[in-house]
Structures are given as structure tokens and as C-alpha cells.
Design an enzyme around this catalytic site. Structure first.
Site, PDB file in Angstrom:
ATOM      1  N   ARG A  46       0.802  -1.224   0.000  1.00 47.63           N
ATOM      2  CA  ARG A  46       0.000   0.000   0.000  1.00 47.63           C
ATOM      3  C   ARG A  46       0.838   1.280   0.000  1.00 47.63           C
ATOM      4  O   ARG A  46       0.307   2.371  -0.120  1.00 47.63           O
ATOM      5  CB  ARG A  46      -0.988  -0.024   1.175  1.00 47.63           C
ATOM      6  CG  ARG A  46      -2.154  -0.980   0.888  1.00 47.63           C
ATOM      7  CD  ARG A  46      -3.234  -0.864   1.930  1.00 47.63           C
ATOM      8  NE  ARG A  46      -2.823  -1.471   3.184  1.00 47.63           N
ATOM      9  CZ  ARG A  46      -3.298  -1.123   4.379  1.00 47.63           C
ATOM     10  NH1 ARG A  46      -4.180  -0.142   4.480  1.00 47.63           N
ATOM     11  NH2 ARG A  46      -2.890  -1.737   5.470  1.00 47.63           N
TER      12      ARG A  46
ATOM     13  N   TYR B  95       7.789  -5.055  15.212  1.00 58.38           N
ATOM     14  CA  TYR B  95       7.550  -4.878  13.782  1.00 58.38           C
ATOM     15  C   TYR B  95       8.388  -3.700  13.276  1.00 58.38           C
ATOM     16  O   TYR B  95       8.397  -2.633  13.894  1.00 58.38           O
ATOM     17  CB  TYR B  95       6.085  -4.546  13.485  1.00 58.38           C
ATOM     18  CG  TYR B  95       5.075  -5.634  13.767  1.00 58.38           C
ATOM     19  CD1 TYR B  95       5.454  -6.953  14.008  1.00 58.38           C
ATOM     20  CD2 TYR B  95       3.713  -5.326  13.778  1.00 58.38           C
ATOM     21  CE1 TYR B  95       4.502  -7.931  14.259  1.00 58.38           C
ATOM     22  CE2 TYR B  95       2.754  -6.298  14.022  1.00 58.38           C
ATOM     23  CZ  TYR B  95       3.158  -7.606  14.263  1.00 58.38           C
ATOM     24  OH  TYR B  95       2.217  -8.560  14.508  1.00 58.38           O
ATOM     25  N   GLY B  96       9.020  -3.894  12.150  1.00 57.90           N
ATOM     26  CA  GLY B  96       9.831  -2.822  11.560  1.00 57.90           C
ATOM     27  C   GLY B  96       9.021  -1.611  11.116  1.00 57.90           C
ATOM     28  O   GLY B  96       9.568  -0.521  10.946  1.00 57.90           O
TER      29      GLY B  96
ATOM     30  N   GLY C 144      -6.033  -7.936  15.842  1.00 64.53           N
ATOM     31  CA  GLY C 144      -6.259  -9.159  16.603  1.00 64.53           C
ATOM     32  C   GLY C 144      -6.788  -8.778  17.987  1.00 64.53           C
ATOM     33  O   GLY C 144      -6.418  -7.745  18.533  1.00 64.53           O
TER      34      GLY C 144
ATOM     35  N   ASN D 122      37.409  23.891  -4.480  1.00 65.81           N
ATOM     36  CA  ASN D 122      37.910  22.575  -4.064  1.00 65.81           C
ATOM     37  C   ASN D 122      37.872  21.535  -5.163  1.00 65.81           C
ATOM     38  O   ASN D 122      38.491  20.495  -5.058  1.00 65.81           O
ATOM     39  CB  ASN D 122      37.107  22.071  -2.849  1.00 65.81           C
ATOM     40  CG  ASN D 122      35.620  21.952  -3.147  1.00 65.81           C
ATOM     41  OD1 ASN D 122      35.084  22.655  -4.006  1.00 65.81           O
ATOM     42  ND2 ASN D 122      34.958  21.069  -2.451  1.00 65.81           N
TER      43      ASN D 122
END
Ligand code: UD1
Ligand code: CA
Length: 451
Positions: A15, A103-104, A141, A369
Site C-alpha cells: 500500500r 515490527y519494523g 487481533g 575545491n
């Protein structure tokens, strides 16, 4: 209790509608999963296992950059949360202690919450689940409890109407002795509405074996998971609000907090003042008493005590400012040190350079530089005075107490105490200014006649 973290990050993140794996999308300028690792760090884990799948190589690279000791395991097929955790078993072979599953894509679990779960484990509960009272339980859940006792977790899809009426929901965070957890998972099957191996099933399995289970609860806000870009944006707002609050609590003045953007790893000392519209990218430390003035952008840099940066300054990676340094408007500093008391107050580029203590960089100075192929360094000594509009063509060294005349192009080293005049000559034509102006006026008049 020795602890191992198991961070689940194999999901597709469909998603998000992105080529980038979900857990690599940035939140507070750090990859999403880094926030779960940071929460878990409160438990001082002996091992951290990251379960990756989609875009595993990119996730692995980002993970190693954050924690070189992280153990990566692959879950090429996502068969469910129990299957994901099972992938960590070989990595935790012989590990004696607790496993905590995070959970990540869930960045806001507070360290204190994980500590409370560890305490519930220490109090003798075999399986500890993190639950929350959901304002809208939706498809979470559900935790089926009897007082303190947790009997089982039912996934929404599999729940009866009575179970769906329960508002105590599963966050996904779960803790048990590691070997017990792997053992319980071996009894999990996929005969459910999703055809997945549910980690949540281990609660009922544990209870059937005479083990105890309980739920620790936290605020719903902590359990916010990210599935869409809109949720990521909302999470960014939550993250920033927290970061601003924490900064102020730690003694930082934010004159317009809602306009300051922090990164996950921003470290700001006490009595620092941050004016409106300041952006911190990753890797910034600001020491006590410094002031970051409005519209400055800082990334990968260090600002010493009492320094003043901005307004409109840009500090890029490798900018190291000592104490009481001044960096003014429209000054860019990259991969360069400015020692204590050095100043670059206006319109300058200082890149790949070292600037000595109390040196003064005049307006419009540029360290040249890059020659198109290579970058070279500019070294400026202590107390040196670089005149306005000096071009320092690197590699070049300016000695201590040396000066360059304004408008100079400096191509060769300048010894200590010397004055370098690097200007091209100047021709003077008496009276020519008036003639030139008249010429311009005539040209303008001619143009106006034509149109
Ligand atoms: C899960 C929980 C649910 C809980 C909810 C909280 C289960 C069976 N259900 O449901 O009780 O309320 O989280 O958000 O655990 N993942 C993998 N590999 C897989 C499957 C998932 O790494 O094979 C990762 C996902 O990337 C995600 C996390 O595990 O980070 C949760 O998976 P997801 O499919 O989102 O679980 P939910 O259905 O939301
Ligand atoms: Ca989810």
C-alpha cells in the site's frame, strides 16, 4: 535477562505503492525500521535479528549502517508472522534468554513499555503480549483475557461476533523465552481465514501446555503502524511533535517549535536556542549554549558550544564547528572544520577545508575545491584574515596570522604572517565614467525610438 530482538520487516508494504521497501521509507530522516531498533535498544539486546524479504539487499545495507552487528535473516516467502519469527531460529541457536518480537513498520513503542513487558516476564509470566485499548478496534487481533490472564489472541478474520466486540487489541509485540517461542511456533498451523502462520496462535498453544500468558498494555498511539504514505506523513507529525517536546524538556529553547524539523538522531545540548524554520537532517549534534538562527539547514555536522549559525546557513556532512564559531547568512560548509572562534559571516563556500582558531573568512570567499575531476583541500591557519571575495584555489595552504587581500585569487601557499595580493592589475581611464554613461543613455534612447 539476556534479550534478543526479532524485528519483522519482510512484508511487501504494497500500500506504499513504492519501489522502495516500506521499512526504508524515512521517518525523522532515518529508515522506518531504525525506530523499532531504537525502542528495542532499551532492553540492551545481546542479539538483534532483522527478518527481511522484499528488497532485502537494500534493507541489509541500511541495517548494517545502523548496527554493524545486526543479524539478517531472509524470509523470501511471507507465510505469516509465526513463519517470519521461525526464520530467526538458526540465528538464535543456543541463545539463552528472552526473544522480543517487534515490527519494523511500528516506530513508536516506548522503551518504558518494553521494560514493563520485561518486568512481567520477570514476574513469572511465560508469554507476555503488548495490548492496547483501541478507539476503533477495526481489524486488529483481539486479546481474550480473564483478569490478568491472557487465554488467546484471535485474528479479526477468525473472530466470533462476541470476540470482535473486544476492544483490547494486539499490538504485535510479544515476548517469551526464545527457545520456548520457537518451540511453540512449531505447533502453529495455517488453518485459518488467511491461510497464514499466525504468531498470535502461540498464546493458546502455550496455555494448553500449562504455560502462563499475560498482556501488558500501552497507549494506542505507541502501536501506530505504517502502511500507507498518508500514515507515514501522520507518523512524521507524531515523531516531530515528540522530538520537539523532548528537546524542550531537555532545556532547548524553540521559539516556534512547530516549524523546527528534527531527525531521529539529533542531539541538542542544554540552553541551545533554535529559531523558527530550522531543519535537522541525520547526524547532527549541537552543544550547549549554541544558537541556530532561522532558516538554517544542518546535516551530518557538529556545532560547538556557544556557536551561532545562520540565519540562512547550510551545514553539510563533515562540517565541524568548534566553540564560539560564527557562521552567518548564505554560508555553506561541507567536510570542513572551523576551530574555536573562527568566523565566516557572509556568503561563502567552505568545502574540504580546515579553518584555524579565530580566523576570519571575508564575505564571498570560496574554497575552489573541485577541479572537475578531484577534490582538494584548503588549509587556513589560526587568526588568518581572508579578505572578501578571495578565491582559494585548492590545494592551498594559508599560514597562521596570514592575510589575503580582498578580491584575490590565491593559487599558491601563503606563509605564516604573510600578506598575499592575488589581484589582477587595474587600469584607470580619467573621465571615462561620464562618457560610458552617456553611451549607455544614447543606446537606450535609440532602442526606445525603434519600439
Ligand atoms: C498483526 C497481528 C495482529 C495485530 C496486528 C497489529 C498476527 C497474525 N496478527 O496483524 O494480531 O493486531 O499485527 O498491527 O500476527 N511480516 C513479515 N513476514 C510475514 C508476515 C508479516 O515480516 O510473513 C511482518 C510485516 O512486514 C509487518 C508485521 O510482520 O511488519 C505484521 O504483519 P501484518 O501482515 O501487517 O499483520 P497484521 O495482519 O496487521
Ligand atoms: Ca499490519
Amino acid at each position: 535477562m539476556p534479550t534478543a530482538l526479532i524485528v519483522l520487516a519482510a512484508g511487501q508494504g504494497t500500500r506504499m505503492n513504492s519501489d522502495l521497501p516500506k521499512v526504508l521509507h524515512p521517518l525523522g530522516s532515518a529508515p522506518l525500521f531504525a525506530h523499532a531498533l531504537a525502542s528495542g535498544a532499551a532492553l540492551n539486546p545481546d542479539r538483534t535479528v532483522l527478518v527481511t524479504g522484499v528488497g532485502g539487499d537494500a534493507v541489509a545495507k541500511a541495517a548494517h549502517a545502523i548496527d554493524p552487528g545486526i543479524i539478517l535473516v531472509d524470509q523470501s516467502e511471507q507465510l505469516g508472522t509465526a513463519h517470519a519469527v521461525a526464520q530467526a531460529e538458526p540465528a538464535l541457536k543456543g541463545f539463552n534468554g528472552d526473544a522480543v518480537v517487534l515490527y519494523g513498520d511500528t516506530p513508536f513503542i516506548r522503551p518504558e513499555t518494553l521494560t514493563a513487558m520485561a518486568e512481567a516476564r520477570a514476574a513469572g509470566h511465560d508469554v507476555v503480549v503488548l495490548g492496547f485499548e483501541a478507539a476503533d478496534p477495526g481489524r486488529y487481533g483481539r486479546l481474550v483475557t480473564q483478569g490478568k490472564r491472557l487465554d488467546k489472541i484471535v485474528e479479526f478474520k477468525d473472530a466470533s461476533p462476541e470476540e470482535r466486540a473486544i476492544t483490547l487489541c494486539n499490538s504485535g509485540v510479544i515476548c517469551a523465552d526464545a527457545q520456548t517461542m520457537f518451540d511453540l511456533i512449531k505447533s502453529v498451523d495455517n488453518s485459518n481465514a488467511s491461510g497464514e502462520y499466525y504468531l498470535t496462535d502461540i498464546v493458546e498453544i502455550a496455555r494448553a501446555r500449562g504455560l502462563s500468558a499475560t498482556a501488558v498494555t500501552c497507549d494506542e498511539a505507541e502501536t501506530l503502524g505504517i502502511n500507507t504514505r498518508a500514515e507515514l506523513a501522520a507518523a512524521e507529525a507524531v515523531f516531530q511533535a515528540r522530538a520537539r517536546r523532548d528537546a524542550m524538556k531537555a532545556g532547548v529553547t524553540l521559539t516556534a517549535p512547530e516549524t523546527v524539523v528534527f531527525a531521529q538522531d539529533t542531539v541538542v545540548g542544554r540552553d541551545v536556542v533554535i529559531e523558527p524554520n530550522v531543519i535537522f537532517g541525520a547526524g547532527v549534534t549541537v552543544e550547549t549554549g549554541a544558537r541556530i538562527r532561522t532558516f538554517s539547514h544542518l546535516e551530518g555536522c557538529h556545532v560547538g558550544a556557544g556557536a551561532i549559525v545562520g540565519p540562512y546557513a547550510r551545514l553539510r556532512p563533515g562540517a565541524e564547528l568548534g566553540h564560539d564559531v560564527r557562521v552567518g547568512n548564505f554560508v555553506e560548509i561541507k567536510n570542513a572544520t572551523m576551530d574555536d572562534g573562527a568566523k565566516a559571516n557572509h556568503l561563502s563556500y567552505i568545502g574540504d577545508a580546515s579553518v584555524g582558531a579565530a580566523a576570519n573568512i571575508g564575505a564571498g570567499t570560496v574554497t575552489c575545491n573541485y577541479n572537475g575531476v578531484e577534490k582538494h583541500r584548503t588549509e587556513i591557519g589560526a587568526r588568518a584574515f581572508i579578505g572578501s571575495d578571495t578565491m582559494l584555489v585548492a590545494p592551498v595552504h594559508i599560514g597562521n596570522d596570514a592575510m589575503t587581500a580582498s578580491g584575490s585569487v590565491i593559487t599558491r601557499d601563503v606563509p605564516d604572517g604573510a600578506l598575499a595580493l592575488g589581484r589582477t592589475g587595474q587600469t584607470v581611464k580619467p573621465g571615462a565614467a561620464k562618457r560610458l554613461l552617456e553611451m549607455y543613455k544614447a543606446a537606450k534612447a535609440k532602442r526606445q525610438k525603434v519600439t
